[in-house]
Design a protein around this motif. Sequence first.
Motif, PDB file in Angstrom:
ATOM      1  N   GLU A   1      -2.344   5.305   1.793  1.00  0.00           N
ATOM      2  CA  GLU A   1      -3.221   4.190   2.157  1.00  0.00           C
ATOM      3  C   GLU A   1      -2.907   3.665   3.551  1.00  0.00           C
ATOM      4  O   GLU A   1      -3.809   3.278   4.291  1.00  0.00           O
ATOM      5  CB  GLU A   1      -3.120   3.080   1.103  1.00  0.00           C
ATOM      6  N   ASN A   2      -1.636   3.667   3.936  1.00  0.00           N
ATOM      7  CA  ASN A   2      -1.272   3.274   5.293  1.00  0.00           C
ATOM      8  C   ASN A   2      -1.761   4.306   6.301  1.00  0.00           C
ATOM      9  O   ASN A   2      -2.252   3.958   7.370  1.00  0.00           O
ATOM     10  CB  ASN A   2       0.238   3.059   5.418  1.00  0.00           C
TER      11      ASN A   2
ATOM     12  N   GLU B   1      -4.338   6.131   6.008  1.00  0.00           N
ATOM     13  CA  GLU B   1      -5.798   5.979   6.049  1.00  0.00           C
ATOM     14  C   GLU B   1      -6.228   5.064   7.198  1.00  0.00           C
ATOM     15  O   GLU B   1      -7.308   5.218   7.768  1.00  0.00           O
ATOM     16  CB  GLU B   1      -6.278   5.414   4.707  1.00  0.00           C
TER      17      GLU B   1
ATOM     18  N   GLU C   1       0.844  -1.195   0.000  1.00  0.00           N
ATOM     19  CA  GLU C   1       0.000   0.000   0.000  1.00  0.00           C
ATOM     20  C   GLU C   1       0.880   1.245   0.000  1.00  0.00           C
ATOM     21  O   GLU C   1       2.020   1.229   0.465  1.00  0.00           O
ATOM     22  CB  GLU C   1      -0.906   0.010   1.231  1.00  0.00           C
ATOM     23  N   SER C   2       0.321   2.334  -0.490  1.00  0.00           N
ATOM     24  CA  SER C   2       1.055   3.602  -0.502  1.00  0.00           C
ATOM     25  C   SER C   2       1.107   4.199   0.907  1.00  0.00           C
ATOM     26  O   SER C   2       0.436   3.714   1.832  1.00  0.00           O
ATOM     27  CB  SER C   2       0.349   4.594  -1.434  1.00  0.00           C
TER      28      SER C   2
END
Length: 125
Positions: free
Chosen positions: A95-96, A98, A91-92
Amino acid sequence: MIELRNIKKSFDEKQVLTNFNYQFERGKSYALIGASGSGKTTLLNIIGKLELANDGIVKIDEKDLSKIKEQVYFRDYVGYLFQNYGLIENESIAENLELAFTGKQINKAEKNKQMLSALTKVNLD
């Protein structure tokens, strides 16, 4: 603001934190530095309510951390990402990040604002 007063923590006979006092101010970025075993992760775990200090007081916005229920604390006060082994590799960064908002009732604009603020503080070097 996060205030730590006279924090003590030991593991068996090893004293890791002794009368540790510090105030982390809202909106500032901090780096914890020190040798392996000096208490950096332990301190973060105490602030993150993942580990109890043997003695001392942790206050979050003037409230005693021990008086805040875990569900409320994790939902309303703190987002916690573990050291690199706790990140989701595929994950980017966004995204982490998030993950910190999971279960929080926050509108999309405010969430994006907070994520952008966090992303600007990440050193990618």
